[in-house]
Write a protein that holds these residues in place. Structure first.
Motif, PDB file in Angstrom:
ATOM      1  N   TYR C 103       0.820  -1.206   0.000  1.00  0.00           N
ATOM      2  CA  TYR C 103       0.000   0.000   0.000  1.00  0.00           C
ATOM      3  C   TYR C 103       0.854   1.257   0.000  1.00  0.00           C
ATOM      4  CZ  TYR C 103      -3.733   3.186   1.401  1.00  0.00           C
ATOM      5  OH  TYR C 103      -4.633   4.207   1.453  1.00  0.00           O
ATOM      6  N   GLU C 109       4.117   6.908  -0.511  1.00  0.00           N
ATOM      7  CA  GLU C 109       3.835   7.782   0.632  1.00  0.00           C
ATOM      8  C   GLU C 109       5.101   8.421   1.182  1.00  0.00           C
ATOM      9  OE1 GLU C 109       1.281   8.852   2.715  1.00  0.00           O
ATOM     10  OE2 GLU C 109       0.085   8.437   0.918  1.00  0.00           O
ATOM     11  N   ASP C 156      -0.848  11.929   7.502  1.00  0.00           N
ATOM     12  CA  ASP C 156      -0.941  12.715   6.278  1.00  0.00           C
ATOM     13  C   ASP C 156      -0.411  14.120   6.399  1.00  0.00           C
ATOM     14  OD1 ASP C 156      -1.863  10.927   4.610  1.00  0.00           O
ATOM     15  OD2 ASP C 156      -3.798  11.866   4.219  1.00  0.00           O
ATOM     16  N   PRO C 242      -3.812   6.246   6.630  1.00  0.00           N
ATOM     17  CA  PRO C 242      -3.647   5.265   5.568  1.00  0.00           C
ATOM     18  C   PRO C 242      -4.456   4.010   5.869  1.00  0.00           C
ATOM     19  CG  PRO C 242      -1.525   6.152   6.199  1.00  0.00           C
ATOM     20  CD  PRO C 242      -2.522   6.715   7.146  1.00  0.00           C
ATOM     21  N   THR C 243      -4.917   3.340   4.843  1.00  0.00           N
ATOM     22  CA  THR C 243      -5.865   2.244   5.035  1.00  0.00           C
ATOM     23  C   THR C 243      -5.348   1.086   5.899  1.00  0.00           C
ATOM     24  OG1 THR C 243      -6.801   2.875   2.949  1.00  0.00           O
ATOM     25  CG2 THR C 243      -7.486   0.772   3.833  1.00  0.00           C
ATOM     26  N   GLY C 354      -8.735  -0.423   0.681  1.00  0.00           N
ATOM     27  CA  GLY C 354      -7.425   0.142   0.383  1.00  0.00           C
ATOM     28  C   GLY C 354      -6.938  -0.260  -0.986  1.00  0.00           C
ATOM     29  N   ASP C 484      -2.395  12.569  -0.945  1.00  0.00           N
ATOM     30  CA  ASP C 484      -3.361  11.488  -1.031  1.00  0.00           C
ATOM     31  C   ASP C 484      -4.239  11.482   0.207  1.00  0.00           C
ATOM     32  OD1 ASP C 484      -3.750   8.850  -2.728  1.00  0.00           O
ATOM     33  OD2 ASP C 484      -4.183   8.465  -0.623  1.00  0.00           O
ATOM     34  N   HIS C 486      -6.182   8.871   1.138  1.00  0.00           N
ATOM     35  CA  HIS C 486      -6.412   7.505   1.600  1.00  0.00           C
ATOM     36  C   HIS C 486      -7.871   7.112   1.553  1.00  0.00           C
ATOM     37  CE1 HIS C 486      -2.288   7.272   2.720  1.00  0.00           C
ATOM     38  NE2 HIS C 486      -2.414   8.372   3.438  1.00  0.00           N
TER      39      HIS C 486
END
Lengths: 510, 118, 572
Positions: C103, C109, C156, C242-243, C354, C484, C486
């Protein structure tokens, strides 16, 4: 072999004089002298603490005049703790100050005088002697605060001096009342004679009121704290580290000594109002200090207001008249000294390396100065009371004492203080780790690209507002990291310590 | 009441001095006068101690007779306290000189304001 | 039942804790760093798993470090309840680590080092929570868990993420304060905080008012992380993370640590009997029942997939709490079994969300019509887990819900049985549309879903994808976000145009048989994504099935039986 006791005071005083004299021969020679004196002082303090904690109270009669006429020096578990703290912290701050601090010889003379005053305050067994050491501490503190560049530190020092002198004078006045009531100044003697005179008489009550209010001014409990934020914020970084860690701490020690050894718990039992007022002062200080801390933009001022709140916790522990709470107050006294001293020194390190002094300047600090940001983060979280750091353990003991004595309001304030502390530290932690460096400071980052961590960095935004960043020495990093490590590690050592100090606390409370 | 005033006038004087000192510290804008206020405040306390040591019909504290004598201890204490007071005043005046050099004023309100601008 | 002094409980905590150091140290070399993560994950899992046979045989493993504060020793102890949570967390950490690699790299990221380090720290804390021997040690790790997960929530560094982080800290530390106050009360009342199967003896004789206050404080405090209403609002906001974080931490470790805390309080501090005698079970059950129904209704209205999953989590957690609060041995079994069951299923769902996000940047359910063509394996796994959530037999959710239903009926509390059934129907109502849309609709031919899709308070014209109107008059359009997100939308309507634009990039007329727009076809052999993500998804889905098909063979049910037998004396 109790002859060692006076050396604890004498060593720094001699060092102080030597530092001045050395300055006549060669300038900037104060630091080595101070280090030697401080190292010897640590040795003496360690030996005294060992004896006091493992073998029982150490007593020494100055000049051979019999108690109660002469002056007695006493080292019991309580004073041994604070004595050790004073010795270790002052040596640690010296390591920091070599590059960071004021470097003149008179500064180191005043520094050692401050250490001597704090030591004397800690080990004296005589109330008037305590006043003298309170004033020596005060005088030296005014001088070191004023040792910063520019007028700001001088103004702050003068303000500190005016208010601090009133505090000490009130202490003297209260001491006079106690003397009139009993005709003695020896603490042990006073305890019995004050009881004979009657704890509920106006004379003794007035004495208590003056002495305690005088000390509360010195500790900087809300609303008597007005000198403190500016004094901490305006003084040089090494100095704010030292005085935030020690001066109020030792004053709080003096409060414990006076309330428990001189006036004894029976006085508080006979005057519930006095006890309640102490509790109220503690609660108000915790809340008001935290709220004021949230409102600050300058990091050092914020830390200063945080001290106002944290001493509220200590006073709360004192006001509960409970063994557990008392140990908690002691643990928090030591823990707070390590944490807050460490925080001030880290703030100084950050300011030296990046020029950041306000809360907003800290944005994105984790990228610019990872070690500094991490140390600050760890110390801040320890202060919030995240277990297993020492900040939590102290709070646990105090809160436990509050529950044992069924003081529910105080319990709520103490437990809730976690959130209040979080309120002002979370702002900084978030800015350090989860925000980008603002664009202007990003330039500084670019300029730094090919330089070492310790090398010079150009001022973040506008050199006229922020002082030009200087060199960050290995010593500064070492002290800051050591403080952060201690703040976490001490939490594990608390239980052994509590067992050692328990006899002292029991005898204080009986 | 009159009786108290007549016999305990030195206590009255003590608290008068304390009051004057406190007022000067708070009410005066001139920082030198503030320092003087601190001194007057301390003097009040010195007087209090000395007065408390006075005993009716006592002899000087030289022990030649069995007669009652003045307690010498407060005198000694206040001697120490005066020394402390003098050094405090010295430090305070030193700071005042530095502040004046830096800002060119002795007015407390202006000084706090200057501070706030920095 | 023997106590074995062993270093294994502490090793389980230390391995992942110490792993943060090499992870941080190898910041410049991602492959080395991820190797450390995997090694630590496997090591932790190995240590925990090595204790399982012993625990099943009735032993407990204890590491004692001596006294921390008076009367309280700093000890870690692997008992059945602890091993249940530790085994769950460490198993799923292995899976999630793999998934995280796929991911985080798939989205390229920032600050991945911090991410993996904080992740390891979180798992260490979660295992610490599991093995805590008394309330104080539990509290220590509980707070550390909050600290360690904060960087993940605020990962994030956007305003939303920071706001969510702040909210998270405020809520969970607030809960921590209540827990601390509760611990103080328990300690003063009984002089101990050690967990004892069936409850601390001293509490029964204590002042009932104070005992009730202690129970209330403890449950309210742990209830924050367990997202009991009205203290749930941090959870949907924390979905901005994030997922994999949302998956492991907010469906497994963090929220489960809250539930686990409640389980410890009910089973090992107060004991089911005393909770019943104090009359505290019923209020807690009512809160849980209300939460599970209300959260299901709210979930119906979420168009953003992650938000829908978040409210589903809120609802499912209350199943567990309800099971604990009803106090019947059967319901206890059901509640405890729902901890692993829900973990496997919800992890599958989050992983799927995700994967969809990484591959297609589609986050809104209204844009997922026909996506089953593009991601067949993922959506199949999603379907299986969704069925399990609704309690369809042969999937994990059925077994635990079955026990819960039996328990509530046996306890004679039919109201809660009804609540569970209603929530089950609602579960189908909010999960089925996703599966239906994915497999049985195409982008240009989707059915109206009046209950879910209609604006509340009346019809609002919606012509074309670029006009997105809600009944409160607010336009849902958002400016393009450079970082992003997510797959998280900050309002319940989802992201509207942004999201449909993202989806449109992957929808092409050429893929359809008769020039109708349709998602690109991908085969069933894993070409839809990387195996870094597909593997974990399939593993978690398979886990859900295993727990459902052969519950007795899977180790979790055996552990749960052991726990319940220990706490109540009744074997189920």
């Amino acid at each position: 072999m109790s002859d060692l006791v006076p050396f604890a005071v004498a060593v720094p005083i001699v060092g102080s004089v030597l530092a001045l004299l050395a300055g006549l021969v060669r300038s900037k020679s104060g630091w080595p002298v101070a280090v030697v004196a401080s190292a010897v002082h640590v040795g003496v303090a360690a030996e005294l603490a060992r004896r006091a904690l493992f073998e029982g109270t150490v007593r020494y009669v100055v000049g051979g005049f019999e108690v109660p006429y002469g002056i007695e020096l006493v080292v019991d578990g309580l004073s041994a703790t604070v004595l050790g703290l004073v010795a270790v912290v002052s040596l640690g701050v010296l390591a920091y100050a070599r590059v960071a601090g004021p470097r003149s010889n008179p500064f180191y003379a005043a520094y050692l005088l401050l250490v001597a005053g704090l030591t004397g305050l800690t080990i004296t067994g005589d109330l008037f002697n305590m006043y003298v050491f309170l004033e020596i501490t005060g005088l030296a503190a005014y001088v070191v605060v004023a040792s910063g560049d520019g007028g700001r530190s001088a103004v702050a020092a003068l303000r500190y001096l005016l208010i601090g002198t009133v505090g000490a004078s009130l202490f003297l006045l209260g001491l006079g009342y106690a003397y009139i009531a009993t005709g003695t100044l020896n603490m042990g003697d006073l305890a019995t004679l004050l009881a004979e005179y009657g704890h509920t008489t106006t004379l003794v009550q007035t004495a208590f009121a003056f002495v305690v209010v005088g000390l509360l001014i010195k500790i900087a409990v809300f609303p008597l704290h007005t000198w403190q934020p500016e004094a901490y914020a305006a003084s040089p970084d090494s100095v704010s580290g030292l005085i935030s860690a020690l001066v109020s701490t030792v004053s709080a020690y003096a409060l414990i000594r006076v309330v428990y050894t001189v006036f004894t718990p029976e006085f508080l039992a006979a005057n519930p109002l006095a006890r309640d007022l102490l509790g109220v002062a503690a609660a108000v200080s915790i809340v008001a200090g935290s709220v004021l801390a949230v409102a600050q933009t300058e990091v050092k001022r914020m830390l200063a207001y945080s001290s106002v709140a944290q001493y509220g916790l200590v006073i709360a522990g004192v006001s509960l008249v409970n063994e557990t709470a008392m140990i908690g107050a002691l643990v928090h006294l030591v823990g707070h000294a390590i944490m807050k001293g460490g925080l001030f020194l880290t703030a100084g390190l950050v300011a030296t390396a990046t020029g950041a002094r306000t809360v907003d300047d800290y944005e994105g600090l984790a990228e610019r100065l990872p070690a500094g940001a991490t140390a600050f983060g760890v110390l801040a979280l320890a202060m919030v009371g995240i277990p297993p750091a020492v900040g939590f353990v102290g709070k646990w003991y105090i809160a436990l004492g509050a529950v044992e004595t069924e003081s529910w309001v105080l319990t709520a304030v103490i437990v809730g203080s976690t959130l209040l502390t979080l309120a002002y530290f979370a702002r900084l932690v978030e800015r350090m780790f989860f925000r980008e460096t603002p664009v202007a400071a990003g330039d500084a980052e670019a300029a730094r690209d090919d330089a070492d961590v310790g090398a010079d960095v150009t001022a973040a935004d506008g050199g006229d507002r922020l002082p030009a960043p200087g060199t960050v020495s290995l010593g500064m990093y070492a002290v800051v990291v050591a403080a952060a490590a201690l703040a976490v590690a001490l939490g594990a050592a608390v239980f052994e310590y509590a067992a050692l100090v328990e006899p002292t606390v029991t005898s204080l409370l009986s | 009441m009159i009786d108290v005033i007549a016999t305990r006038y030195y206590y009255l004087a003590t608290f008068l001095l304390l009051g004057v000192g406190t007022y000067m510290m708070i009410g005066n804008r001139n920082i030198v006068k503030k320092v003087i206020g601190v001194n007057i405040f301390q003097t009040g306390i010195f007087l209090f101690f000395i007065a408390s040591a006075y005993l009716e019909g006592a002899n000087p504290p030289v022990l030649t007779t069995e007669a009652p004598h003045v307690s010498p201890l407060p005198h000694v204490l206040i001697l120490t306290a005066i020394v402390v007071g003098v050094s405090l005043t010295a430090v305070a005046l030193g700071l005042v000189v530095r502040i004046y050099d830096e800002y060119g004023t002795l007015d407390a309100d202006t000084l706090w304001e200057v501070r706030a601008d920095e | 039942m023997t106590e074995i002094h062993s270093l294994r409980p502490v090793a389980a905590v230390l391995i992942s804790l110490l792993a943060t150091v090499p992870i941080l140290a190898s910041r410049g070399r991602p492959n080395v760093r991820e190797t450390w993560t995997m090694l630590a994950a496997l090591g932790t899992f190995g240590v925990v798993a090595s204790m399982v046979p012993g625990v099943l045989a009735g032993d407990t493993y204890v590491t004692d470090f001596g006294t921390f504060v008076p009367e309280v020793s700093f000890a870690l102890r692997a008992d059945p309840l602890g091993i249940l949570f530790a085994l769950l967390a460490s198993t799923l950490w292995v899976v999630t680590s793999l998934y995280s690699i796929g991911y985080m790299r798939g989205l390229d990221e920032h600050d991945q080092t911090r991410y993996f380090a904080a992740f390891a720290g979180s798992v260490a804390s979660a295992v610490g929570v599991a093995f805590a021997h008394n309330l104080i040690v539990l509290y220590v790790f509980y707070e550390l868990l909050t600290v360690a997960t904060y960087p993940l929530v605020a990962h994030d560094e956007t305003d939303e993420a920071r706001a969510a982080g702040r909210k998270y800290l405020a809520y969970t530390f607030g809960g921590g304060v209540a827990v601390l106050a509760g611990i103080l009360l328990v300690f003063v009342l009984t002089g101990t905080t050690d967990f004892t199967a069936g409850g601390i003896a001293g509490l029964a004789g204590a002042d009932p008012a104070l005992a009730r206050a202690a129970f209330g404080l403890l449950v309210a405090g742990f209830g924050v992380k367990a997202a009991l209403m009205p203290m749930h609002s941090w959870l949907p906001d924390a979905m901005v993370a994030p997922t994999p974080v949302s998956g492991l931490l907010h469906a497994v470790a963090v929220v489960k640590s809250g539930v686990f805390g409640i389980a410890r309080v009910v089973l090992d501090v107060f004991g089911p009997d005393l909770v019943g005698d104090l009359g505290m079970g019923l209020p807690l059950a009512v809160v849980a029942a209300l939460t599970l129904v209300i959260a299901s209704v709210i979930a119906l209205r979420q168009d953003n997939l992650k938000r829908r999953l978040a409210f589903s989590t809120v609802s499912q957690l209350s199943y567990i709490v309800l099971g604990l609060a009803v106090l019947h041995p059967m319901s206890l079994t059901g509640g405890l079994l729902h901890i692993p069951a829900h973990a496997f299923m919800k992890l599958t769902l989050f992983f799927c969300a995700g994967a969809i996000h990484v591959e297609t940047h589609t986050d809104d359910i209204s844009n997922m019509a026909g996506i089953g063509k593009r991601m067949p394996l993922t959506m199949t796994a999603f379907g299986i887990a969704a069925l399990g959530m609704a309690g369809i037999p042969l999937v994990a959710g059925f077994v635990s819900k079955y026990f819960l239903l039996i328990g509530t009926v046996s306890a004679g509390q039919m109201v809660f049985t009804a609540a569970l059934l209603v929530s089950g129907v609602l579960n189908i109502a909010y999960f089925w549309p996703v599966v239906y849309a994915a497999f049985f609709e195409t982008p240009d031919r989707s059915d109206e879903k009046p209950v879910i899709g209609a604006a509340l308070g009346g019809w609002v014209a919606r012509d074309g994808a670029d006009q997105w109107l809600a009944s409160d008059g607010g336009a849902g359009g958002r400016d393009g976000d450079p970082t992003d997100d997510h797959g998280y939308a900050d309002d319940h309507e989802g992201q509207g145009p942004v999201d449909s634009a993202a989806a449109a990039e992957h929808i092409d007329r050429e893929h359809g048989p008769d020039y109708r727009p349709e998602w690109e076809h991908r085969g069933w052999t894993g070409e839809e994504s990387t195996w870094f993500m597909l593997g974990p998804i399939l593993f978690a889905a398979a886990g859900s099935l295993t727990l459902g098909v052969v519950p007795d063979a899977a180790v979790f049910l055996r552990i749960v039986r052991l726990v319940v037998a220990g706490a109540t004396g009744v074997s189920v």
